[in-house]
Design an enzyme around this catalytic site. Structure first.
Site, PDB file in Angstrom:
ATOM      1  N   GLU A 214       0.854  -1.185   0.000  1.00 21.13           N
ATOM      2  CA  GLU A 214       0.000   0.000   0.000  1.00 21.13           C
ATOM      3  C   GLU A 214       0.895   1.242   0.000  1.00 21.13           C
ATOM      4  O   GLU A 214       1.791   1.374   0.834  1.00 21.13           O
ATOM      5  CB  GLU A 214      -0.916  -0.016   1.235  1.00 21.13           C
ATOM      6  CG  GLU A 214      -1.880   1.142   1.243  1.00 21.13           C
ATOM      7  CD  GLU A 214      -3.196   0.840   1.968  1.00 21.13           C
ATOM      8  OE1 GLU A 214      -3.486  -0.337   2.244  1.00 21.13           O
ATOM      9  OE2 GLU A 214      -3.935   1.804   2.255  1.00 21.13           O
ATOM     10  N   LYS A 334      -4.006  -0.250  13.855  1.00 20.86           N
ATOM     11  CA  LYS A 334      -4.863   0.808  13.301  1.00 20.86           C
ATOM     12  C   LYS A 334      -6.287   0.375  13.624  1.00 20.86           C
ATOM     13  O   LYS A 334      -6.764  -0.632  13.085  1.00 20.86           O
ATOM     14  CB  LYS A 334      -4.644   0.914  11.790  1.00 20.86           C
ATOM     15  CG  LYS A 334      -5.610   1.855  11.065  1.00 20.86           C
ATOM     16  CD  LYS A 334      -5.233   1.974   9.584  1.00 20.86           C
ATOM     17  CE  LYS A 334      -6.206   2.847   8.809  1.00 20.86           C
ATOM     18  NZ  LYS A 334      -5.819   3.010   7.397  1.00 20.86           N
ATOM     19  N   GLU A 338     -10.660   4.589   9.098  1.00 22.70           N
ATOM     20  CA  GLU A 338     -10.833   4.233   7.690  1.00 22.70           C
ATOM     21  C   GLU A 338     -11.371   2.812   7.528  1.00 22.70           C
ATOM     22  O   GLU A 338     -10.853   2.012   6.748  1.00 22.70           O
ATOM     23  CB  GLU A 338      -9.514   4.409   6.930  1.00 22.70           C
ATOM     24  CG  GLU A 338      -9.022   5.850   6.959  1.00 22.70           C
ATOM     25  CD  GLU A 338      -7.764   6.099   6.133  1.00 22.70           C
ATOM     26  OE1 GLU A 338      -6.964   5.164   5.965  1.00 22.70           O
ATOM     27  OE2 GLU A 338      -7.582   7.243   5.674  1.00 22.70           O
ATOM     28  N   ARG A 371      -2.252   3.511  16.880  1.00 27.51           N
ATOM     29  CA  ARG A 371      -2.230   4.702  16.020  1.00 27.51           C
ATOM     30  C   ARG A 371      -3.336   5.701  16.366  1.00 27.51           C
ATOM     31  O   ARG A 371      -4.470   5.321  16.666  1.00 27.51           O
ATOM     32  CB  ARG A 371      -2.331   4.310  14.558  1.00 27.51           C
ATOM     33  CG  ARG A 371      -1.113   3.529  14.111  1.00 27.51           C
ATOM     34  CD  ARG A 371      -1.236   3.101  12.680  1.00 27.51           C
ATOM     35  NE  ARG A 371      -0.739   4.077  11.729  1.00 27.51           N
ATOM     36  CZ  ARG A 371      -1.379   4.438  10.632  1.00 27.51           C
ATOM     37  NH1 ARG A 371      -2.579   3.965  10.358  1.00 27.51           N
ATOM     38  NH2 ARG A 371      -0.837   5.290   9.795  1.00 27.51           N
ATOM     39  N   ARG A 383     -11.651  17.681  10.292  1.00 29.19           N
ATOM     40  CA  ARG A 383     -10.877  16.434  10.384  1.00 29.19           C
ATOM     41  C   ARG A 383      -9.558  16.643  11.129  1.00 29.19           C
ATOM     42  O   ARG A 383      -9.101  15.760  11.858  1.00 29.19           O
ATOM     43  CB  ARG A 383     -10.603  15.902   8.970  1.00 29.19           C
ATOM     44  CG  ARG A 383      -9.653  14.736   8.956  1.00 29.19           C
ATOM     45  CD  ARG A 383      -9.545  14.118   7.583  1.00 29.19           C
ATOM     46  NE  ARG A 383      -8.350  13.285   7.490  1.00 29.19           N
ATOM     47  CZ  ARG A 383      -7.876  12.771   6.373  1.00 29.19           C
ATOM     48  NH1 ARG A 383      -8.502  12.983   5.232  1.00 29.19           N
ATOM     49  NH2 ARG A 383      -6.782  12.032   6.363  1.00 29.19           N
ATOM     50  N   LYS A 407       0.897  10.714  13.498  1.00 23.93           N
ATOM     51  CA  LYS A 407       1.536  11.219  12.276  1.00 23.93           C
ATOM     52  C   LYS A 407       2.105  12.615  12.514  1.00 23.93           C
ATOM     53  O   LYS A 407       1.639  13.331  13.393  1.00 23.93           O
ATOM     54  CB  LYS A 407       0.536  11.259  11.117  1.00 23.93           C
ATOM     55  CG  LYS A 407       0.121   9.875  10.629  1.00 23.93           C
ATOM     56  CD  LYS A 407      -0.703   9.935   9.345  1.00 23.93           C
ATOM     57  CE  LYS A 407      -1.110   8.521   8.930  1.00 23.93           C
ATOM     58  NZ  LYS A 407      -1.836   8.478   7.643  1.00 23.93           N
ATOM     59  N   ASP A 412      -2.703  14.264   7.048  1.00 23.18           N
ATOM     60  CA  ASP A 412      -2.211  12.990   6.531  1.00 23.18           C
ATOM     61  C   ASP A 412      -1.005  13.157   5.625  1.00 23.18           C
ATOM     62  O   ASP A 412      -1.149  13.110   4.405  1.00 23.18           O
ATOM     63  CB  ASP A 412      -3.351  12.291   5.761  1.00 23.18           C
ATOM     64  CG  ASP A 412      -2.961  10.888   5.333  1.00 23.18           C
ATOM     65  OD1 ASP A 412      -1.885  10.424   5.740  1.00 23.18           O
ATOM     66  OD2 ASP A 412      -3.747  10.263   4.590  1.00 23.18           O
ATOM     67  N   GLU A 434       5.163   9.326  13.709  1.00 29.85           N
ATOM     68  CA  GLU A 434       5.105   8.545  12.465  1.00 29.85           C
ATOM     69  C   GLU A 434       5.333   9.464  11.272  1.00 29.85           C
ATOM     70  O   GLU A 434       4.585  10.416  11.055  1.00 29.85           O
ATOM     71  CB  GLU A 434       3.738   7.851  12.346  1.00 29.85           C
ATOM     72  CG  GLU A 434       3.602   6.988  11.098  1.00 29.85           C
ATOM     73  CD  GLU A 434       2.240   6.294  10.980  1.00 29.85           C
ATOM     74  OE1 GLU A 434       1.799   5.639  11.943  1.00 29.85           O
ATOM     75  OE2 GLU A 434       1.621   6.415   9.909  1.00 29.85           O
ATOM     76  N   GLU A 440       3.768   9.134  -0.844  1.00 33.60           N
ATOM     77  CA  GLU A 440       2.364   9.034  -1.252  1.00 33.60           C
ATOM     78  C   GLU A 440       1.835  10.347  -1.838  1.00 33.60           C
ATOM     79  O   GLU A 440       1.099  10.338  -2.812  1.00 33.60           O
ATOM     80  CB  GLU A 440       1.514   8.617  -0.046  1.00 33.60           C
ATOM     81  CG  GLU A 440       0.032   8.593  -0.357  1.00 33.60           C
ATOM     82  CD  GLU A 440      -0.836   8.154   0.817  1.00 33.60           C
ATOM     83  OE1 GLU A 440      -0.291   7.820   1.884  1.00 33.60           O
ATOM     84  OE2 GLU A 440      -2.066   8.155   0.648  1.00 33.60           O
ATOM     85  N   HIS A 570      -4.166  18.648   0.537  1.00 34.22           N
ATOM     86  CA  HIS A 570      -5.173  17.669   0.107  1.00 34.22           C
ATOM     87  C   HIS A 570      -5.857  18.062  -1.203  1.00 34.22           C
ATOM     88  O   HIS A 570      -7.058  17.861  -1.370  1.00 34.22           O
ATOM     89  CB  HIS A 570      -6.224  17.481   1.211  1.00 34.22           C
ATOM     90  CG  HIS A 570      -6.778  16.085   1.255  1.00 34.22           C
ATOM     91  ND1 HIS A 570      -7.614  15.589   0.294  1.00 34.22           N
ATOM     92  CD2 HIS A 570      -6.617  15.076   2.150  1.00 34.22           C
ATOM     93  CE1 HIS A 570      -7.950  14.347   0.593  1.00 34.22           C
ATOM     94  NE2 HIS A 570      -7.350  13.998   1.702  1.00 34.22           N
ATOM     95  N   TRP A 591     -12.593  13.477   2.091  1.00 32.25           N
ATOM     96  CA  TRP A 591     -11.627  12.986   1.105  1.00 32.25           C
ATOM     97  C   TRP A 591     -11.636  13.845  -0.164  1.00 32.25           C
ATOM     98  O   TRP A 591     -10.976  13.507  -1.140  1.00 32.25           O
ATOM     99  CB  TRP A 591     -11.918  11.515   0.734  1.00 32.25           C
ATOM    100  CG  TRP A 591     -11.507  10.550   1.815  1.00 32.25           C
ATOM    101  CD1 TRP A 591     -10.880  10.841   2.983  1.00 32.25           C
ATOM    102  CD2 TRP A 591     -11.696   9.117   1.820  1.00 32.25           C
ATOM    103  NE1 TRP A 591     -10.672   9.703   3.732  1.00 32.25           N
ATOM    104  CE2 TRP A 591     -11.172   8.621   3.039  1.00 32.25           C
ATOM    105  CE3 TRP A 591     -12.274   8.209   0.924  1.00 32.25           C
ATOM    106  CZ2 TRP A 591     -11.189   7.265   3.385  1.00 32.25           C
ATOM    107  CZ3 TRP A 591     -12.291   6.855   1.267  1.00 32.25           C
ATOM    108  CH2 TRP A 591     -11.752   6.387   2.479  1.00 32.25           C
TER     109      TRP A 591
HETATM  110  C1  BDP Z   1      -3.289   7.316   4.178  1.00 29.09           C
HETATM  111  C2  BDP Z   1      -3.186   6.343   3.054  1.00 29.09           C
HETATM  112  C3  BDP Z   1      -3.796   5.010   3.348  1.00 29.09           C
HETATM  113  C4  BDP Z   1      -3.319   4.517   4.696  1.00 29.09           C
HETATM  114  C5  BDP Z   1      -3.631   5.548   5.751  1.00 29.09           C
HETATM  115  C6  BDP Z   1      -3.082   5.192   7.123  1.00 29.09           C
HETATM  116  O1  BDP Z   1      -3.802   6.905   1.917  1.00 29.09           O
HETATM  117  O2  BDP Z   1      -3.460   4.137   2.298  1.00 29.09           O
HETATM  118  O3  BDP Z   1      -3.915   3.307   5.019  1.00 29.09           O
HETATM  119  O4  BDP Z   1      -3.019   6.748   5.410  1.00 29.09           O
HETATM  120  O5  BDP Z   1      -2.083   5.783   7.503  1.00 29.09           O
HETATM  121  O6  BDP Z   1      -2.283   8.247   3.986  1.00 29.09           O
HETATM  122  O7  BDP Z   1      -3.640   4.366   7.819  1.00 29.09           O
END
Ligand code: BDP
Length: 752
Positions: A214, A334, A338, A371, A383, A407, A412, A434, A440, A570, A591
């Site tokens: 991923e 996690k 999501e 996390r 968010r 993070k 993100d 993190e 990405e 974003h 998103w």
């Molecule tokens: C996002 C990514 C996704 C990850 C998520 C995460 O798009 O693929 O699963 O973070 O950190 O940045 O859990």
């Protein structure tokens, strides 16, 4: 002793035998060195094709003659008398490293003799080490640190000593010593006493069991699950060597979007085989744990953390894991994020879930990395505020072996983000920072973006939690800091894969390297780390070092400029996240892009001050005050915290619209300038890597224009202003950019 250089790496250098004595011998050796350097300079060394597999541990003949002679004189023998597996791999590394760099093959001896040499070992394992140390050395190196020091040895032959309290410290010391040689430092007067500032330095692999990765852009997963545990790829060992060479001491093998199958017996055997390879290199294995595993592979009807049967299942599972991997590190989880299962599915808190797992791991010294990347579309709150709202009230309720993994920023891994407010708000909790090494949101493995400067901004950010100077780095270093916070950790989402050069872009290995170096010591400067990496990966040639270091240092700011300047965030394409998509307004609101840039006819940006979402108030009042004031807020976060009018005057004298346009253009120009710089290095490196990078930079330049043109065409529909002078005119109309569709972008979880 079996030498273990990188697979396929055969020293190309003629062997020079160690000197016994006498001027003639010395002269002959020096002459041989000179000839060898001349020969390799003429083509068989520096310019030899290089597929990048050896990364920064190349060990080709040192391209600096006088340093090379000096080290050759010192390394007349290796003195080592310990069987400890880490000391043994340190010795192997020393032999293959100096063997390649200096073209020597001296003998290994158990004792120091009059002829000097390189003495390696632990304080307890070798009295010859103990007698040479200074009284305060041992206190300064902790369990993983080392001393690397040159001594004048009796009859004038210098002795270099690599000493530590543990085998792994010896290995780290040997890698440090090799780095000195590789980067052209002389042996004389060497006196290095060092230890890591952050205890746990982890890579997180987002690797699936089917070997897709991923957000991975460098091929498939390194872990050959189907072949394991019978076949052990030589790559595992080289992976561990590369990790250890920069001090990475933990590896989470599996994706945070977890698959419970990894916790079943056949897979644990495979995990054990990897752990066996990594162990001498000090890399501890961790796994991601899917919260619903007790149901999926355990046959239970619930995964409720307060259900005794569920807790019992995890206890048994952990016991089984430790039977396979006695030094297993723990779980990364996690949960309720999501779509992942978690304790909230049962009305329980994140602390309930984390503590239940922590209790199962505690008897074995294992930890839970839980996390904090949680947010939900159904929640009205900005968010950026949700993780704080969820976790901050739980401060002090986590078990001592739980780390909350946060993070670097609250959204993100955007190209640039202010530090996450949780770092300044959970003094009673162990925290993990993190970072994302894989790119990405920064052009995957196609665009050059050296990330150390961005990470450094986060590490140096002052949370003010315990007064001025409470930086994020201090918070995660924990007890190493004077303030005595709980020790934390640092994690980087890996950019590795099966591509021959590990990271896809030949220059992206700089990010793996820099992550390790900054994790070891967040005080290092990104620039010096870049320079080390260039010297080790390419050459000590001044023009290569200077040009490439500068390109690396310019790269992250340039990418921010042409993607998301001034705190925009974003605004990338849907799902695969490669390329621009500021017009995205459909689907889950948090998103989309419009949720974040909020462009309208009056202006652009997300108001997170008290008049907007109020996110700024999650920071310490001093920090909040700075970010909330549009005139004081660092311009890289301006539109992160403020919705500003198009004609807002910027410090540069431009209005906001012009400034945005000129930043996009500046990014494009910077990338354009590299094409010439890189062309100029053609004769200074192997054609293989030169050509690969040239092609990538050419694409990056084209795609930087794509970003500029797509974003400016779109934002112009709101600003209704012309592009200022000097800004390139888009090649196509907005519809063209909106309709571009990329397919099969690597690393994208969904099938496209
Ligand atoms: C996002 C990514 C996704 C990850 C998520 C995460 O798009 O693929 O699963 O973070 O950190 O940045 O859990």
């Amino acid at each position: 002793m079996k030498l273990n250089p990188f697979v396929h790496h055969k020293p190309i250098f003629p062997t020079v035998y160690p000197l016994r004595s006498g001027m003639v011998c010395r002269f002959l050796t020096q002459l041989t060195c000179l000839l060898a350097v001349v020969v390799c300079g003429l083509g068989c060394g520096v310019l030899r094709a290089d597929d990048g597999y050896r990364a920064w541990l190349r060990y080709d003949p040192l391209d600096q003659l006088s340093q090379r002679q000096a080290w050759t004189a010192v390394a007349s023998g290796y003195i080592c008398r310990e069987d400890d597996p880490s000391v043994q791999v340190a010795l192997e590394e020393l032999m293959s490293g100096l063997g390649g760099l200096l073209g020597i093959e001296p003998e290994v001896r158990p004792e120091v003799s009059g002829s000097g040499g390189v003495l390696i070992g632990t304080i307890d394992g070798n009295p010859e080490i103990a007698v040479r140390l200074r009284p305060d050395d041992a206190d300064q190196i902790g369990s993983e640190g080392y001393v690397v020091r040159t001594y004048a040895n009796g009859n004038g032959k210098p002795l270099v000593m690599v000493a530590a309290r543990s085998g792994i410290g010896v290995l780290y010391g040997v890698f440090d010593l090799l780095r000195q040689v590789q980067t052209g430092v002389y042996p004389y007067g060497l006196d290095r006493v060092d230890q890591p500032k952050i205890g746990l330095r982890m890579l997180n692999h987002w690797d699936n069991l089917n070997r897709t990765v991923e957000r991975g852009y460098a091929g498939f997963s390194l872990w050959e699950w189907f072949e394991l545990p019978d076949y052990i790829s030589p790559r595992y060992r080289d992976y561990a060597r590369l990790c250890a060479s920069v001090g990475i001491n933990a590896s989470v093998l599996t994706n945070v979007n977890a698959n419970a199958v990894i916790l079943t017996e056949p897979y644990l055997e495979k995990v054990a085989a990897l752990a066996d390879v990594f162990r001498p290199y000090g890399v501890r294995v961790y796994l991601t744990a899917r919260f619903s595993a007790p149901m999926e592979i355990g046959g239970l009807e619930t995964a409720d953390p307060l259900d005794p049967q569920v807790a019992g299942w995890w206890k048994q599972k952990v016991e089984e894991i430790y039977r396979h991997v006695p030094d297993f590190g723990g779980f990364l989880v996690k949960a309720n994020s999501e779509g992942q299962p978690g304790p909230q599915d049962y009305g329980r808190s994140h602390a309930d879930g984390a503590n239940m797992m922590a209790d199962a791991l505690a008897p074995y010294g294992g930890t839970v990395m839980w996390r904090a990347f949680v947010y939900a579309a159904e929640v009205e709150m900005d968010r950026a505020m949700q993780a704080y709202a969820e976790f901050q009230p739980l401060d002090g309720t986590f078990r001592p072996n739980v780390f909350v993994q946060i993070k670097n920023g609250a959204i993100d891994f955007m190209p640039t983000e202010p530090f996450h407010p949780l770092f300044g708000a959970m003094p009673k909790t162990r925290q993990t920072l993190e970072l994302q090494i894989t790119q990405e949101y920064l052009g995957a493995s196609i665009h050059l973006a050296y990330l150390a400067p961005m990470w450094k901004q986060c590490l140096d950010a002052d949370t003010r939690m315990a007064g001025a100077g409470t930086t994020v780095a201090k918070v995660i270093a924990g007890s190493n800091s004077a303030d005595g916070y709980l020790p934390g950790a640092i994690a980087g989402v890996a950019n590795t894969g099966t591509n021959r050069n590990w990271t896809g872009h030949p220059l992206a290995a700089a990010n793996w390297y820099a992550f390790g170096r900054l994790a070891w010591n967040p005080d290092l400067s990104p620039e010096s780390v870049a320079e080390e990496w260039v010297r080790m990966t390419f050459s000590n040639d001044a023009s290569v070092v200077e040009s490439l270091r500068q390109m690396l240092m310019e790269s992250h700011p340039a990418v921010v400029d042409y993607m998301m300047p001034l705190g925009l965030h974003h605004i990338m394409a849907w799902d695969h996240h490669y390329g621009p998509g500021p017009w995205i307004d459909q689907g889950r609101p948090d998103w989309t892009a419009v949720y974040y840039h909020k462009a309208d006819k009056d202006g652009i940006g997300f108001d997170r001050t008290a008049s907007g979402s109020g996110a700024v108030q999650q920071y310490h009042p001093d920090v909040a005050g700075l970010f909330a004031d549009a005139n004081a807020c660092p311009d890289r976060y301006l539109l992160w915290f403020h919705h500003m009018p198009w004609d807002h005057p910027m410090p540069s004298g431009n209005n906001l619209w012009d400034e945005i346009c000129l930043r996009y253009q500046r990014g494009v120009d910077t990338v354009g300038s590299w094409l010439e710089v890189w062309s100029g290095l053609k004769d200074s490196m192997d054609a293989q890597r030169h050509d690969h990078v040239m092609r990538l930079l050419t694409r990056q330049e084209r795609e930087s224009r794509w970003w500029r043109d797509a974003c400016l065409s779109y934002f112009q529909t709101f600003s209704n202003r012309p592009l200022p002078e000097g800004v390139g005119v888009p090649e196509h109309d907005l519809e063209y950019y909106r309709n571009l569709r990329l397919r099969y972008v690597p690393g994208t979880p969904s099938e496209q």
